[in-house]
Write a protein that holds these residues in place. Sequence first.
Motif, PDB file in Angstrom:
ATOM      1  N   LEU A 108     -64.214  -3.146  27.218  1.00  0.00           N
ATOM      2  CA  LEU A 108     -64.358  -2.784  25.820  1.00  0.00           C
ATOM      3  C   LEU A 108     -63.113  -2.029  25.353  1.00  0.00           C
ATOM      4  N   PRO A 109     -62.703  -2.259  24.115  1.00  0.00           N
ATOM      5  CA  PRO A 109     -61.535  -1.545  23.594  1.00  0.00           C
ATOM      6  C   PRO A 109     -61.756  -0.034  23.615  1.00  0.00           C
ATOM      7  N   VAL A 110     -60.765   0.701  24.075  1.00  0.00           N
ATOM      8  CA  VAL A 110     -60.846   2.161  24.102  1.00  0.00           C
ATOM      9  C   VAL A 110     -60.544   2.681  22.697  1.00  0.00           C
ATOM     10  N   TYR A 111     -61.388   3.594  22.206  1.00  0.00           N
ATOM     11  CA  TYR A 111     -61.167   4.140  20.873  1.00  0.00           C
ATOM     12  C   TYR A 111     -61.582   5.604  20.829  1.00  0.00           C
ATOM     13  N   VAL A 112     -61.107   6.305  19.806  1.00  0.00           N
ATOM     14  CA  VAL A 112     -61.440   7.718  19.602  1.00  0.00           C
ATOM     15  C   VAL A 112     -62.625   7.799  18.649  1.00  0.00           C
ATOM     16  N   GLU A 113     -63.572   8.673  18.959  1.00  0.00           N
ATOM     17  CA  GLU A 113     -64.738   8.841  18.090  1.00  0.00           C
ATOM     18  C   GLU A 113     -64.303   9.414  16.732  1.00  0.00           C
ATOM     19  N   GLU A 114     -65.179   9.268  15.734  1.00  0.00           N
ATOM     20  CA  GLU A 114     -64.833   9.690  14.377  1.00  0.00           C
ATOM     21  C   GLU A 114     -64.555  11.193  14.278  1.00  0.00           C
ATOM     22  N   LYS A 115     -65.370  12.002  14.909  1.00  0.00           N
ATOM     23  CA  LYS A 115     -65.227  13.453  14.784  1.00  0.00           C
ATOM     24  C   LYS A 115     -63.868  13.945  15.280  1.00  0.00           C
ATOM     25  N   PRO A 116     -63.424  13.537  16.469  1.00  0.00           N
ATOM     26  CA  PRO A 116     -62.094  13.965  16.917  1.00  0.00           C
ATOM     27  C   PRO A 116     -60.974  13.510  15.981  1.00  0.00           C
ATOM     28  N   MET A 117     -61.113  12.301  15.404  1.00  0.00           N
ATOM     29  CA  MET A 117     -60.087  11.830  14.476  1.00  0.00           C
ATOM     30  C   MET A 117     -60.073  12.677  13.211  1.00  0.00           C
ATOM     31  N   GLU A 118     -61.257  13.055  12.734  1.00  0.00           N
ATOM     32  CA  GLU A 118     -61.337  13.936  11.563  1.00  0.00           C
ATOM     33  C   GLU A 118     -60.680  15.277  11.867  1.00  0.00           C
ATOM     34  N   THR A 119     -60.956  15.802  13.054  1.00  0.00           N
ATOM     35  CA  THR A 119     -60.358  17.078  13.466  1.00  0.00           C
ATOM     36  C   THR A 119     -58.835  16.968  13.492  1.00  0.00           C
ATOM     37  N   LEU A 120     -58.341  15.880  14.062  1.00  0.00           N
ATOM     38  CA  LEU A 120     -56.898  15.690  14.195  1.00  0.00           C
ATOM     39  C   LEU A 120     -56.208  15.633  12.836  1.00  0.00           C
ATOM     40  N   LEU A 121     -56.773  14.850  11.933  1.00  0.00           N
ATOM     41  CA  LEU A 121     -56.092  14.602  10.660  1.00  0.00           C
ATOM     42  C   LEU A 121     -56.407  15.635   9.580  1.00  0.00           C
ATOM     43  N   ASP A 122     -57.522  16.344   9.724  1.00  0.00           N
ATOM     44  CA  ASP A 122     -57.923  17.293   8.677  1.00  0.00           C
ATOM     45  C   ASP A 122     -57.801  18.763   9.078  1.00  0.00           C
ATOM     46  N   GLU A 123     -57.803  19.043  10.386  1.00  0.00           N
ATOM     47  CA  GLU A 123     -57.831  20.441  10.819  1.00  0.00           C
ATOM     48  C   GLU A 123     -56.620  20.860  11.652  1.00  0.00           C
ATOM     49  N   VAL A 124     -56.079  19.940  12.424  1.00  0.00           N
ATOM     50  CA  VAL A 124     -54.910  20.288  13.242  1.00  0.00           C
ATOM     51  C   VAL A 124     -53.718  20.560  12.327  1.00  0.00           C
ATOM     52  N   GLU A 125     -53.007  21.656  12.587  1.00  0.00           N
ATOM     53  CA  GLU A 125     -51.861  22.017  11.760  1.00  0.00           C
ATOM     54  C   GLU A 125     -50.586  21.375  12.307  1.00  0.00           C
ATOM     55  N   PHE A 126     -49.877  20.681  11.429  1.00  0.00           N
ATOM     56  CA  PHE A 126     -48.608  20.065  11.782  1.00  0.00           C
ATOM     57  C   PHE A 126     -47.483  20.948  11.247  1.00  0.00           C
ATOM     58  N   PRO A 127     -46.349  20.985  11.928  1.00  0.00           N
ATOM     59  CA  PRO A 127     -45.206  21.773  11.424  1.00  0.00           C
ATOM     60  C   PRO A 127     -44.852  21.357   9.998  1.00  0.00           C
ATOM     61  N   GLU A 128     -44.505  22.322   9.178  1.00  0.00           N
ATOM     62  CA  GLU A 128     -44.201  22.041   7.780  1.00  0.00           C
ATOM     63  C   GLU A 128     -42.718  21.718   7.592  1.00  0.00           C
ATOM     64  N   ASP A 129     -42.254  20.725   8.337  1.00  0.00           N
ATOM     65  CA  ASP A 129     -40.878  20.257   8.182  1.00  0.00           C
ATOM     66  C   ASP A 129     -40.882  18.737   8.267  1.00  0.00           C
ATOM     67  N   PHE A 130     -39.699  18.147   8.266  1.00  0.00           N
ATOM     68  CA  PHE A 130     -39.619  16.690   8.291  1.00  0.00           C
ATOM     69  C   PHE A 130     -40.336  16.100   9.499  1.00  0.00           C
ATOM     70  N   ALA A 131     -40.075  16.653  10.687  1.00  0.00           N
ATOM     71  CA  ALA A 131     -40.668  16.113  11.919  1.00  0.00           C
ATOM     72  C   ALA A 131     -42.189  16.190  11.870  1.00  0.00           C
ATOM     73  N   GLY A 132     -42.716  17.303  11.341  1.00  0.00           N
ATOM     74  CA  GLY A 132     -44.167  17.452  11.233  1.00  0.00           C
ATOM     75  C   GLY A 132     -44.775  16.422  10.294  1.00  0.00           C
ATOM     76  N   LEU A 133     -44.113  16.224   9.139  1.00  0.00           N
ATOM     77  CA  LEU A 133     -44.593  15.209   8.192  1.00  0.00           C
ATOM     78  C   LEU A 133     -44.495  13.813   8.787  1.00  0.00           C
ATOM     79  N   ARG A 134     -43.401  13.565   9.504  1.00  0.00           N
ATOM     80  CA  ARG A 134     -43.208  12.267  10.152  1.00  0.00           C
ATOM     81  C   ARG A 134     -44.303  11.988  11.179  1.00  0.00           C
TER      82      ARG A 134
END
Length: 298
Positions: A108-134
């Motif tokens: 079966l294809p390996v995938y990430v559950e919805e909750k961890p993806m929400e955490t990654l994209l909505d809660e994890v803080e990325f650096p506020e510079d070009f590399a972070g945005l990239r």
Amino acid sequence: MDTPFQSFLEHIRYEKRLSHHTLTAYGADLEQFGAFLQKDFGLENAGAANHLQIRAWIVSLVESGLDKTSVNRKIATLRTYFGYLTRRKVIEADPTLKIQALKTSKKLPVYVEEKPMETLLDEVEFPEDFAGLRDKLVLELLYGTGIRLAELVGLQTSDVNLYERTITVLGKRNKHRIVPITASLFSLIQNYLQAKQTELGPKADDIYLIVSDQGNKAYPVLIQRIVKKYLNVVTTLEKKSPHVLRHTFATHLLNRGADLNAIKDLLGHSSLAATQIYTHNSIEKLKKAYDQAHPKAK
């Protein structure tokens, strides 16, 4: 490499328009096959091989410990090669018609559950510079559109239509497809392009959308590192790759009721059969819910 191989490889390169990666794999498979025939049977012309000699090669691959999936890929190479020779009337009969692929257990294809993806994209803080945005854009594009690694690396700035909120993706066999993007992804692309211009200026590649810290066109290893780095934050999955995010995109769409044919078109699959593997993940999810909730399930 002998002439029959060369002419075949030119055929799949210019007429079939297969990727460079596929072309390299086909060439390596045929060279290996040719070397085996010469060593074990003294056969100089691989095109003259019969089904017994092909089977002998397959047996040798299995005995060497090569996994069945890889063996089947090599068998597929021979099918394409001998099919080409048959159509060109170089040989009278295709010996691979008597060859069967090895039976493998479906993974079966390996995938990430919805909750961890929400955490990654909505809660994890990325650096506020070009590399972070990239880095955030890389993750949002892979998960939000389901594009392949090679498609992401090859995505040009002109492929992004901010007015229509779509991207034009150049997929396998040089086929283009249009994929919609969300409002949040639209805003992220705008912020990224501004940071790219402000922080990197004229040294940044203005053709390709995703670039390195130095402003050069992104390369596969860079994307793989970004994905692994951030998936490590939210999941314990052993496999953390751009393709896992492609699987995640398709599985989440299917779980939320998206039409399978629509998912097929978004992924750029040539046939529905390739997309149907994601239905197995949904079935497994239903079974799990049934086992947990139904009184008679235990």
